[in-house]
Design an enzyme around this catalytic site. Structure first.
Site, PDB file in Angstrom:
ATOM      1  N   ASP A  95     -12.733   4.510   0.638  1.00 34.32           N
ATOM      2  CA  ASP A  95     -11.719   3.816  -0.164  1.00 34.32           C
ATOM      3  C   ASP A  95     -11.861   2.307   0.016  1.00 34.32           C
ATOM      4  OD1 ASP A  95      -9.486   3.015  -1.531  1.00 34.32           O
ATOM      5  OD2 ASP A  95      -8.039   3.962  -0.183  1.00 34.32           O
ATOM      6  N   LEU A  96     -12.918   1.752  -0.592  1.00 29.96           N
ATOM      7  CA  LEU A  96     -13.156   0.314  -0.442  1.00 29.96           C
ATOM      8  C   LEU A  96     -12.563  -0.472  -1.600  1.00 29.96           C
ATOM      9  CD1 LEU A  96     -16.821   0.590   0.806  1.00 29.96           C
ATOM     10  CD2 LEU A  96     -14.735   0.466   2.141  1.00 29.96           C
ATOM     11  N   LYS A  97     -12.098   0.234  -2.599  1.00 26.99           N
ATOM     12  CA  LYS A  97     -11.535  -0.391  -3.807  1.00 26.99           C
ATOM     13  C   LYS A  97     -12.402  -1.555  -4.236  1.00 26.99           C
ATOM     14  CE  LYS A  97      -6.883   0.927  -2.616  1.00 26.99           C
ATOM     15  NZ  LYS A  97      -7.212   1.028  -1.152  1.00 26.99           N
ATOM     16  N   LEU A  98     -13.654  -1.261  -4.477  1.00 27.69           N
ATOM     17  CA  LEU A  98     -14.621  -2.295  -4.838  1.00 27.69           C
ATOM     18  C   LEU A  98     -14.148  -3.030  -6.081  1.00 27.69           C
ATOM     19  CD1 LEU A  98     -17.966  -0.432  -4.132  1.00 27.69           C
ATOM     20  CD2 LEU A  98     -16.762  -2.087  -2.693  1.00 27.69           C
TER      21      LEU A  98
ATOM     22  N   ASP B  57     -15.825  -6.270  -7.408  1.00 30.23           N
ATOM     23  CA  ASP B  57     -16.695  -7.445  -7.411  1.00 30.23           C
ATOM     24  C   ASP B  57     -17.625  -7.414  -8.627  1.00 30.23           C
ATOM     25  OD1 ASP B  57     -18.057  -9.791  -6.400  1.00 30.23           O
ATOM     26  OD2 ASP B  57     -17.400  -9.179  -4.404  1.00 30.23           O
TER      27      ASP B  57
ATOM     28  N   GLY C 215       0.477   8.015  -1.552  1.00 33.87           N
ATOM     29  CA  GLY C 215       1.885   7.620  -1.626  1.00 33.87           C
ATOM     30  C   GLY C 215       2.840   8.716  -1.182  1.00 33.87           C
TER      31      GLY C 215
ATOM     32  N   ALA D  60       5.010   8.469   3.866  1.00 35.42           N
ATOM     33  CA  ALA D  60       5.451   7.128   4.287  1.00 35.42           C
ATOM     34  C   ALA D  60       5.888   6.234   3.116  1.00 35.42           C
ATOM     35  CB  ALA D  60       4.336   6.447   5.072  1.00 35.42           C
TER      36      ALA D  60
ATOM     37  N   LYS E  49       6.671  12.753  -2.919  1.00 37.50           N
ATOM     38  CA  LYS E  49       6.810  14.147  -2.468  1.00 37.50           C
ATOM     39  C   LYS E  49       5.628  14.969  -2.995  1.00 37.50           C
ATOM     40  CE  LYS E  49      11.365  13.859  -1.167  1.00 37.50           C
ATOM     41  NZ  LYS E  49      11.253  12.417  -0.805  1.00 37.50           N
TER      42      LYS E  49
ATOM     43  N   GLY F 223      -1.638   9.586   4.758  1.00 38.72           N
ATOM     44  CA  GLY F 223      -2.085   8.897   5.961  1.00 38.72           C
ATOM     45  C   GLY F 223      -1.077   8.974   7.085  1.00 38.72           C
TER      46      GLY F 223
HETATM   47  O1  NUP Z   1      -2.533   2.919  -4.882  1.00 39.47           O
HETATM   48  C1  NUP Z   1      -2.962   3.199  -3.789  1.00 39.47           C
HETATM   49  N1  NUP Z   1      -2.106   3.432  -2.771  1.00 39.47           N
HETATM   50  C2  NUP Z   1      -2.524   3.752  -1.501  1.00 39.47           C
HETATM   51  O2  NUP Z   1      -1.667   3.958  -0.625  1.00 39.47           O
HETATM   52  C3  NUP Z   1      -4.332   3.332  -3.535  1.00 39.47           C
HETATM   53  C4  NUP Z   1      -4.786   3.687  -2.264  1.00 39.47           C
HETATM   54  N2  NUP Z   1      -6.091   3.851  -2.060  1.00 39.47           N
HETATM   55  N3  NUP Z   1      -3.874   3.873  -1.250  1.00 39.47           N
HETATM   56  C5  NUP Z   1      -4.372   4.228   0.093  1.00 39.47           C
HETATM   57  O3  NUP Z   1      -3.901   5.533   0.438  1.00 39.47           O
HETATM   58  C6  NUP Z   1      -3.887   3.315   1.205  1.00 39.47           C
HETATM   59  O4  NUP Z   1      -4.756   2.207   1.356  1.00 39.47           O
HETATM   60  C7  NUP Z   1      -3.930   4.242   2.405  1.00 39.47           C
HETATM   61  O5  NUP Z   1      -5.267   4.365   2.876  1.00 39.47           O
HETATM   62  C8  NUP Z   1      -3.527   5.574   1.807  1.00 39.47           C
HETATM   63  C9  NUP Z   1      -2.046   5.897   1.910  1.00 39.47           C
HETATM   64  O6  NUP Z   1      -1.638   5.926   3.246  1.00 39.47           O
HETATM   65  P1  NUP Z   1      -0.146   6.293   3.718  1.00 39.47           P
HETATM   66  O7  NUP Z   1       0.794   5.467   2.912  1.00 39.47           O
HETATM   67  O8  NUP Z   1       0.038   7.776   3.447  1.00 39.47           O
HETATM   68  O9  NUP Z   1      -0.140   5.969   5.172  1.00 39.47           O
END
Ligand code: NUP
Length: 210
Positions: free
Chosen positions: A59-62, A64, A165, A168, A172, A187
């Site tokens: 998940d580097l969300k490139l 560039d 999402g 945390a 749901k 996460g």
């Molecule tokens: O829109 C996004 N929201 C998001 O939380 C896109 C993501 N890639 N993430 C990622 O998902 C965020 O960077 C983290 O790695 C994970 C959510 O983690 P948590 O909120 O469940 O701890």
């Protein structure tokens, strides 16, 4: 069916491997992001694959220019990542540079409140781009199930929806899966819990109940 993705946002290699190993039974894939790569090095991708036997999403969300996106993605796929997440707002050329190298996931809408400022107004165009390029999947917000339904209704069949999402950030699992998500990304609710295996098991049960 396994539809849970672990977002392994810890810095430490040992802790990451431990959590991944003890939750692997309930996961479809493990997602690594900058914190873990910065903390443990890119080799963690290879190690996680060995320890869990699961796909790894980088998940580097490139975001560039095509050349730089390609330089980064080449190394990350080379380390064993099965999927790389890229932003779509940089345009088709930048996204294509990643897709040429491996399976790609495009961000069409993010899960945090600030996503309403600039990303949500562009979501329709990002969906169009996705339908044209046909990547493996998209990122959509578990914090807004109604947006996941909307994105599902506009997205070509076969393109997967991965939703961070849950937990945390307030989303749901059941609601977002019913709205059309294929996978949930979790996460903190797992890696910060006292018993990560049990937390992952409960989420897996919830998924099975949908
Ligand atoms: O829109 C996004 N929201 C998001 O939380 C896109 C993501 N890639 N993430 C990622 O998902 C965020 O960077 C983290 O790695 C994970 C959510 O983690 P948590 O909120 O469940 O701890």
């Amino acid at each position: 069916m396994k539809r849970l993705i672990l977002a392994l946002d810890v810095y430490e290699r040992e802790r990451a491997l431990e959590i991944a190993e003890c939750t692997a039974d309930y996961l479809w894939a493990v997602k690594v992001n900058w914190p873990l790569i910065i903390g443990s090095g890119l080799g963690i991708v290879t190690e996680l694959k060995q320890v869990t036997g699961l796909p790894v999403i980088a998940d580097l969300k490139l975001a560039d220019i095509p050349n730089t996106n390609g330089l980064i993605a080449r190394r990350v796929f080379g380390a064993g990542a099965d999927y790389v997440i890229a932003h779509g707002f940089t345009g088709r050329d930048s996204v294509k540079a990643v897709m040429e190298l491996g399976e790609t996931i495009i961000v069409v809408e993010m899960s945090h409140p600030g996503a309403r400022e600039f990303i949500q107004p562009a979501t329709d165009k990002l969906i169009e781009l996705t339908n044209e390029l046909e990547p493996f999947g998209v990122i959509a917000p578990a914090t807004r199930p109604e947006r996941v339904s909307y994105i599902r209704s506009r997205l070509k069949d076969g393109i997967k929806i991965l939703t961070p999402g849950v937990g945390a950030q307030g989303g749901k699992a059941g609601e977002v899966l019913k709205a059309g998500a294929d996978y949930i990304i979790v996460g903190r609710s797992i890696y910060e819990s006292e018993n990560p295996r049990e937390s992952a098991r409960r989420l897996h049960e919830e998924i099975l109940g949908v």
